[in-house]
Design an enzyme around this catalytic site. Structure first.
Site, short mmCIF file in Angstrom:
data_model
loop_
_atom_site.label_atom_id
_atom_site.label_comp_id
_atom_site.label_asym_id
_atom_site.label_seq_id
_atom_site.Cartn_x
_atom_site.Cartn_y
_atom_site.Cartn_z
N ASP A 107 64.25 45.42 91.94
CA ASP A 107 64.45 46.82 91.58
C ASP A 107 64.59 46.91 90.07
O ASP A 107 63.60 46.90 89.35
CB ASP A 107 65.71 47.32 92.30
CG ASP A 107 65.79 48.83 92.35
OD1 ASP A 107 65.44 49.47 91.36
OD2 ASP A 107 66.22 49.38 93.38
N PHE A 156 65.12 54.28 98.91
CA PHE A 156 66.03 53.23 99.41
C PHE A 156 65.42 52.61 100.66
O PHE A 156 65.29 53.26 101.69
CB PHE A 156 67.41 53.80 99.71
CG PHE A 156 68.44 52.73 99.91
CD1 PHE A 156 69.15 52.22 98.84
CD2 PHE A 156 68.67 52.20 101.17
CE1 PHE A 156 70.09 51.21 99.01
CE2 PHE A 156 69.61 51.20 101.35
CZ PHE A 156 70.31 50.70 100.27
#
Length: 203
Positions: A107, A156
């Site tokens: 990420d 997510f």
């Protein structure tokens, strides 16, 4: 988990199960070619990479060894500082070894870049990264990733090892969690409740 239950928590399927397995097999073949004669050490980052690690190693045809690390990253609920605390270390020395880190998701890159620097201090022959998922939109630090499964948008992700509050790891596909699942937290994008974790809640 039933389809009806899936509908309550999943906003969008981002990577189907068949596509996952096809890509994992391709990665395994490429790793086998690149590491021929090198006896690599594959290091899975707990807990998220367990499914990916188990599947990809079955497609690696060269002799190799497996080990695992567990780390947590200091920071806020939704942002990683990149300062890593090792919770479970490797079982043996990596000096002179060709190390391949197997990660579920990159990420921000902060935690993983710190982990790579930590391992490089142990004098391995090489350190490379194989990540199932990457989120380019969230990148803060560029981490050289030699093997990548899929690029995904800034959602997510859960499934295939990735969790939200320790649930949904067992899905055989990658999905975006429905916003209603975490809006009550009052902090925007949620963090995983799992400790330890590789990328500190996809931060």
């Amino acid at each position: 988990m039933s389809t009806a239950t899936h509908d309550l928590v999943i906003d969008e399927v981002m990577v189907e199960a068949d596509a996952l397995q096809q890509r994992v097999a391709e990665l395994g073949r490429t790793i086998s070619e690149d590491y021929a004669g090198k006896d690599p050490l594959l290091v899975g980052i707990l807990k998220g990479a367990v499914f990916f690690m188990a599947d990809i190693v079955r497609h690696v045809t060269v002799p190799c060894e497996l080990d695992f690390m567990a780390v947590s990253s200091y920071g806020t609920a939704t942002e990683s500082s990149g300062v890593v605390r090792i919770i479970k270390d490797l079982d043996s020395s990596i000096e002179g070894r060709h190390v391949l880190i197997v990660e579920d998701i990159i990420d921000s890159g902060l935690t993983l870049s710190h982990l790579v620097r930590t391992l490089e201090l142990r004098n391995p022959a090489s350190v490379e990264i194989c990540a199932l998922l990457v989120k380019p939109e969230r990148r803060v630090v560029e981490v050289p990733c030699r093997y990548t499964g899929f690029e995904i948008p800034n959602r997510f992700a859960v499934g295939y090892g990735l969790d939200y509050r320790e649930r949904y790891r067992n899905l055989d596909f990658i999905a975006a969690l429905h916003p209603s699942m975490y809006e009550q937290d009052g902090e925007g994008e949620p963090r995983r409740a799992s400790i330890p974790t590789g990328e500190a809640g996809q931060a």
